[in-house]
Scaffold this active site. Structure first.
Site, PDB file in Angstrom:
ATOM      1  N   LYS A   1       0.742  -1.110  -0.116  1.00 28.72           N
ATOM      2  CA  LYS A   1      -0.077  -0.090  -0.125  1.00 28.72           C
ATOM      3  C   LYS A   1       0.861   1.306   0.262  1.00 28.72           C
ATOM      4  O   LYS A   1       1.991   1.422  -0.546  1.00 28.72           O
ATOM      5  CB  LYS A   1      -0.890  -0.117   1.147  1.00 28.72           C
ATOM      6  CG  LYS A   1      -1.643  -1.494   1.182  1.00 28.72           C
ATOM      7  CD  LYS A   1      -2.945  -1.390   1.969  1.00 28.72           C
ATOM      8  CE  LYS A   1      -3.718  -2.917   2.229  1.00 28.72           C
ATOM      9  NZ  LYS A   1      -4.549  -2.938   2.938  1.00 28.72           N
TER      10      LYS A   1
ATOM     11  N   GLU B   1      -9.825  -0.425  -1.288  1.00 30.38           N
ATOM     12  CA  GLU B   1      -9.555   0.987  -0.993  1.00 30.38           C
ATOM     13  C   GLU B   1      -9.801   1.791  -2.091  1.00 30.38           C
ATOM     14  O   GLU B   1     -10.056   2.772  -2.238  1.00 30.38           O
ATOM     15  CB  GLU B   1      -8.147   0.963  -0.410  1.00 30.38           C
ATOM     16  CG  GLU B   1      -7.937   0.536   1.036  1.00 30.38           C
ATOM     17  CD  GLU B   1      -6.711  -0.408   1.478  1.00 30.38           C
ATOM     18  OE1 GLU B   1      -5.706  -0.113   0.813  1.00 30.38           O
ATOM     19  OE2 GLU B   1      -6.738  -0.995   2.604  1.00 30.38           O
TER      20      GLU B   1
ATOM     21  N   SER C   1      -6.571  -9.290   6.927  1.00 32.95           N
ATOM     22  CA  SER C   1      -5.762  -9.812   8.367  1.00 32.95           C
ATOM     23  C   SER C   1      -5.112 -11.000   8.337  1.00 32.95           C
ATOM     24  O   SER C   1      -5.126 -11.858   9.384  1.00 32.95           O
ATOM     25  CB  SER C   1      -6.871  -9.600   9.670  1.00 32.95           C
ATOM     26  OG  SER C   1      -7.549  -8.255   9.620  1.00 32.95           O
TER      27      SER C   1
HETATM   28  P1  PGA Z   1      -4.384  -6.435   5.511  1.00 25.37           P
HETATM   29  O1  PGA Z   1      -4.979  -6.000   4.356  1.00 25.37           O
HETATM   30  O2  PGA Z   1      -3.563  -7.881   5.581  1.00 25.37           O
HETATM   31  O3  PGA Z   1      -3.739  -5.374   6.440  1.00 25.37           O
HETATM   32  O4  PGA Z   1      -5.693  -6.717   6.326  1.00 25.37           O
HETATM   33  C1  PGA Z   1      -5.182  -6.781   3.131  1.00 25.37           C
HETATM   34  C2  PGA Z   1      -5.372  -6.132   1.816  1.00 25.37           C
HETATM   35  O5  PGA Z   1      -5.689  -5.006   1.909  1.00 25.37           O
HETATM   36  O6  PGA Z   1      -4.947  -6.574   0.864  1.00 25.37           O
END
Ligand code: PGA
Length: 249
Positions: free
Chosen positions: A11, A96, A213
């Site tokens: 990200k 997102e 997660s």
């Molecule tokens: P996360 O994000 O592992 O922090 O929950 C997963 C993703 O957005 O691909």
């Protein structure tokens, strides 16, 4: 037998120097060829990482791409630009981007087709909100995202190049993981939709990741489910936890 694929989505984290330092620190510990390991850094780190990952077991991915070819699109990045850096994978339709940047199923589909035309593997993300799940709309939402996301993509591309990622929005960055049964149920559902649109052989070859997660504690159980062929990892891909996830077995 589908080859597992574990993707780290960094990200908007790590400057180019931080990205280099971190990848250098974990690279030696990721020496498996049994699974595909992909890192998706920010655009500003792609060039440096492309050099560092040359001839290594970790593949390079991007987090987004333009569906336009080239020209007056300030701030956008073209498929040719990714290709020139040996980018092999690209995430499209991350929640997102769908939620914050209003990316629609149509845009996701255009991006996926643009990538495939250049031989880059799209990782197409789908997922429902908690409200949609609670209101029992999740199957319609996911079906719509899958069908529109794959519109006009050839069976050969779906079979050999496309990766799907089931990412329930309520499980992303929240520390709440879907139960393995919920994750398996939805990945199986996605595979059934692909079977309906294409064929059993296409569906059986398509790789479907779970994301939300994922951490070293839950990775083994998730990755051993029948219809889950990998993980899309956000937060945990920024630390040594990523190595533990890759070595989940
Ligand atoms: P996360 O994000 O592992 O922090 O929950 C997963 C993703 O957005 O691909």
């Amino acid at each position: 037998m589908r080859k597992k694929i574990i993707t780290g989505n960094w990200k908007m984290n790590y400057t180019v120097n931080e990205a280099e330092a971190f990848i250098t620190s974990i690279l030696e510990s990721i020496n498996t060829t049994e699974i595909d390991v992909v890192i998706c850094p920010n655009f500003t780190a792609l060039d440096r990482l492309s050099n560092l990952l040359d001839n290594k077991n970790v593949k390079l991915g991007a987090q987004n791409v333009s569906y336009e070819t080239k020209g007056a699109y300030t701030g956008e990045t073209s498929v040719d630009m990714l290709y020139a850096l040996d980018v092999e994978y690209c995430i499209v339709g991350h929640s997102e981007r769908r939620q914050i940047l209003n990316e629609t199923n149509e845009i996701v589909n255009l991006k996926a087709k643009k990538l495939l035309a250049k031989g880059i593997n799209p990782i197409i993300c789908v997922g429902e909100t908690l409200t949609e799940r609670n209101e029992n709309k999740l199957y319609d939402v996911i079906s719509n995202q899958v069908k529109n996301g794959l519109k006009d993509i050839s069976s050969e591309d779906v079979k050999t190049k496309v990766v799907m990622a089931y990412e329930p929005i309520w499980a992303i960055g929240t520390g709440v993981t879907a139960t393995t049964e919920q994750a398996e149920d939805m990945c199986k559902y996605i595979r059934n939709i692909v079977c309906e649109i294409y064929s059993e052989s296409v569906a059986n070859n398509l790789r479907i990741q779970y994301g939300g997660s994922v951490n070293p504690k839950n990775a083994n159980e998730i990755l051993n489910m029948e219809n889950i062929d990998g993980a899309l990892v956000g937060g945990a891909s920024l630390t040594n936890d990523f190595v533990a996830i890759v070595n989940y077995q």
